[in-house]
Design a protein around this motif. Structure first.
Motif, PDB file in Angstrom:
ATOM      1  N   LYS A  57       0.822  -1.372   0.122  1.00 21.63           N
ATOM      2  CA  LYS A  57      -0.239   0.081  -0.123  1.00 21.63           C
ATOM      3  C   LYS A  57       0.972   1.386  -0.110  1.00 21.63           C
ATOM      4  CE  LYS A  57      -3.795   0.112   2.450  1.00 21.63           C
ATOM      5  NZ  LYS A  57      -4.871  -0.212   3.616  1.00 21.63           N
ATOM      6  N   MET A  58       1.848   1.195   0.826  1.00 20.11           N
ATOM      7  CA  MET A  58       2.868   2.435   0.767  1.00 20.11           C
ATOM      8  C   MET A  58       3.665   2.534  -0.342  1.00 20.11           C
ATOM      9  SD  MET A  58       4.594   2.326   4.634  1.00 20.11           S
ATOM     10  CE  MET A  58       3.603   2.284   5.918  1.00 20.11           C
ATOM     11  N   ALA A  59       4.121   1.719  -1.221  1.00 19.27           N
ATOM     12  CA  ALA A  59       4.484   1.674  -2.434  1.00 19.27           C
ATOM     13  C   ALA A  59       3.606   2.486  -3.564  1.00 19.27           C
ATOM     14  CB  ALA A  59       5.010   0.382  -2.961  1.00 19.27           C
ATOM     15  N   ALA A  60       2.334   2.243  -3.363  1.00 17.07           N
ATOM     16  CA  ALA A  60       1.225   2.859  -4.166  1.00 17.07           C
ATOM     17  C   ALA A  60       1.175   4.156  -4.091  1.00 17.07           C
ATOM     18  CB  ALA A  60       0.028   2.149  -4.114  1.00 17.07           C
ATOM     19  N   THR A  61       1.745   4.832  -3.041  1.00 17.61           N
ATOM     20  CA  THR A  61       1.758   6.243  -2.881  1.00 17.61           C
ATOM     21  C   THR A  61       2.649   6.887  -3.647  1.00 17.61           C
ATOM     22  OG1 THR A  61       3.529   6.287  -0.975  1.00 17.61           O
ATOM     23  CG2 THR A  61       0.876   6.111  -0.298  1.00 17.61           C
ATOM     24  N   GLY A  62       3.456   6.276  -4.224  1.00 19.27           N
ATOM     25  CA  GLY A  62       4.599   7.043  -5.047  1.00 19.27           C
ATOM     26  C   GLY A  62       5.877   7.108  -4.286  1.00 19.27           C
ATOM     27  N   ALA A  63       5.968   6.790  -2.839  1.00 22.15           N
ATOM     28  CA  ALA A  63       7.153   7.225  -2.166  1.00 22.15           C
ATOM     29  C   ALA A  63       7.993   5.608  -2.460  1.00 22.15           C
ATOM     30  CB  ALA A  63       6.659   6.734  -0.486  1.00 22.15           C
ATOM     31  N   ARG A  64       9.323   6.084  -2.271  1.00 23.80           N
ATOM     32  CA  ARG A  64      10.336   5.126  -2.410  1.00 23.80           C
ATOM     33  C   ARG A  64      10.389   4.073  -1.346  1.00 23.80           C
ATOM     34  NH1 ARG A  64      12.307   9.741  -2.880  1.00 23.80           N
ATOM     35  NH2 ARG A  64      13.708   9.350  -1.400  1.00 23.80           N
ATOM     36  N   ARG A  65      10.505   2.901  -1.633  1.00 24.63           N
ATOM     37  CA  ARG A  65      11.017   1.816  -0.625  1.00 24.63           C
ATOM     38  C   ARG A  65      12.406   1.843  -0.593  1.00 24.63           C
ATOM     39  NH1 ARG A  65       8.959  -2.229  -3.483  1.00 24.63           N
ATOM     40  NH2 ARG A  65       6.817  -2.463  -2.296  1.00 24.63           N
ATOM     41  N   MET A  66      12.786   1.785   0.641  1.00 23.13           N
ATOM     42  CA  MET A  66      14.399   2.003   0.925  1.00 23.13           C
ATOM     43  C   MET A  66      15.010   0.985   2.046  1.00 23.13           C
ATOM     44  SD  MET A  66      15.355   4.196  -1.273  1.00 23.13           S
ATOM     45  CE  MET A  66      16.976   5.169  -0.424  1.00 23.13           C
ATOM     46  N   PRO A  67      16.253   0.511   1.874  1.00 28.25           N
ATOM     47  CA  PRO A  67      16.432  -0.279   3.366  1.00 28.25           C
ATOM     48  C   PRO A  67      16.427   0.531   4.653  1.00 28.25           C
ATOM     49  CG  PRO A  67      18.349   0.019   1.444  1.00 28.25           C
ATOM     50  CD  PRO A  67      17.052   0.853   1.096  1.00 28.25           C
ATOM     51  N   LEU A  68      16.142   0.005   5.543  1.00 29.93           N
ATOM     52  CA  LEU A  68      16.065   0.471   7.091  1.00 29.93           C
ATOM     53  C   LEU A  68      17.041   1.777   7.142  1.00 29.93           C
ATOM     54  CD1 LEU A  68      14.607  -1.047  10.147  1.00 29.93           C
ATOM     55  CD2 LEU A  68      16.776   0.604  10.187  1.00 29.93           C
ATOM     56  N   ALA A  69      18.011   1.735   7.013  1.00 28.62           N
ATOM     57  CA  ALA A  69      19.117   2.702   7.374  1.00 28.62           C
ATOM     58  C   ALA A  69      19.010   3.929   6.611  1.00 28.62           C
ATOM     59  CB  ALA A  69      20.388   2.059   7.216  1.00 28.62           C
ATOM     60  N   ASP A  70      18.433   3.944   5.479  1.00 33.74           N
ATOM     61  CA  ASP A  70      18.023   4.890   4.638  1.00 33.74           C
ATOM     62  C   ASP A  70      16.751   5.492   4.442  1.00 33.74           C
ATOM     63  OD1 ASP A  70      20.892   4.392   3.645  1.00 33.74           O
ATOM     64  OD2 ASP A  70      20.046   3.093   2.401  1.00 33.74           O
ATOM     65  N   ALA A  71      15.894   4.937   5.222  1.00 32.80           N
ATOM     66  CA  ALA A  71      14.406   5.404   4.926  1.00 32.80           C
ATOM     67  C   ALA A  71      14.003   6.583   5.725  1.00 32.80           C
ATOM     68  CB  ALA A  71      13.360   4.152   5.578  1.00 32.80           C
ATOM     69  N   ASP A  72      13.328   7.492   5.395  1.00 36.07           N
ATOM     70  CA  ASP A  72      12.783   8.614   6.087  1.00 36.07           C
ATOM     71  C   ASP A  72      11.874   8.251   7.112  1.00 36.07           C
ATOM     72  OD1 ASP A  72      13.933  10.387   4.264  1.00 36.07           O
ATOM     73  OD2 ASP A  72      12.213  10.455   2.779  1.00 36.07           O
ATOM     74  N   TYR A  73      10.805   7.313   6.775  1.00 40.22           N
ATOM     75  CA  TYR A  73       9.876   6.846   7.667  1.00 40.22           C
ATOM     76  C   TYR A  73      10.039   5.209   7.849  1.00 40.22           C
ATOM     77  CZ  TYR A  73       7.729  11.234   7.165  1.00 40.22           C
ATOM     78  OH  TYR A  73       7.593  12.507   6.761  1.00 40.22           O
ATOM     79  N   VAL A  74      10.164   4.841   8.943  1.00 42.23           N
ATOM     80  CA  VAL A  74      10.211   3.352   9.133  1.00 42.23           C
ATOM     81  C   VAL A  74       9.060   2.991  10.113  1.00 42.23           C
ATOM     82  CG1 VAL A  74      11.630   1.719  10.423  1.00 42.23           C
ATOM     83  CG2 VAL A  74      12.842   3.594   9.111  1.00 42.23           C
ATOM     84  N   PHE A  75       8.408   1.922   9.904  1.00 43.96           N
ATOM     85  CA  PHE A  75       7.306   1.193  10.347  1.00 43.96           C
ATOM     86  C   PHE A  75       7.693  -0.239  10.785  1.00 43.96           C
ATOM     87  CE2 PHE A  75       5.616   4.587   7.632  1.00 43.96           C
ATOM     88  CZ  PHE A  75       4.677   4.989   8.335  1.00 43.96           C
TER      89      PHE A  75
END
Length: 181
Positions: free
Chosen positions: A64-82
């Protein structure tokens, strides 16, 4: 003539969620009520094509998050971590969250985790937005997490934390000191 500038119902929910996110960080330790339950409404109010995210243990939320257009990143590089914070393995991974830099402290990650409010580990919070201190009880978080957080955060460096319990949200900004009781 219809006014196409009026907010939609989705806009209203997203704006209300964003407002609760801001209030939660402004008043650390005070639970806020969200318009809807779970991580998705939070992600929907924050994520866009300018953001990156990382999700642990929830493939459907990740899609669902990928569908927002946001980029999936490794944990150490992500803006938002769930993420879940319920094991030493999770804590080890989360110790690599971005903390920003002295020049750009806002380049830090924001961590969202599930928790249960009102039982479990007692914590005393002090700092900006708190008169004297606030004592909270949090369950569902491995107790070792609080020690890792204390080592990781050197204000203004560090990351902000949101704990989610159903429709309730609790913010703990990097400026908040936590004493484990």
């Amino acid at each position: 003539m219809a006014n196409n500038l009026l907010p939609t119902l989705d806009d209203t929910h997203t704006n209300a969620t964003f407002e609760e996110l801001m209030w939660a960080l402004s008043r650390p330790g005070e639970p806020r009520e969200l318009p809807a339950e779970g991580f998705w409404p939070l992600a929907e109010s924050l994520l866009d094509r300018e953001c990156s995210f990382h999700v642990t243990r929830d493939p459907s939320l990740d899609l669902k998050m990928a569908a927002t257009g946001a980029r999936r990143m490794p944990l150490a590089d992500a803006d938002y971590v769930f993420a879940a914070i319920d094991s030493s393995t999770a804590i080890e991974a989360l110790s690599r969250l971005r903390i920003g830099s002295l020049l750009y402290p806002d380049d830090a990650a924001t961590l969202f985790a599930s928790a249960q409010f009102g039982s479990g580990q007692q914590l005393r919070l002090t700092g900006p937005g708190i008169k004297d201190s606030v004592t909270i009880s949090i369950d569902g978080i491995d107790p070792a997490f609080w020690q890792m957080r204390a080592k990781a955060i050197r204000y203004p460096l560090g990351w902000d934390l949101y704990l989610v319990d159903g429709r309730r949200l609790l913010g703990i900004p990097r400026s908040t000191k936590i004493e484990v009781l």
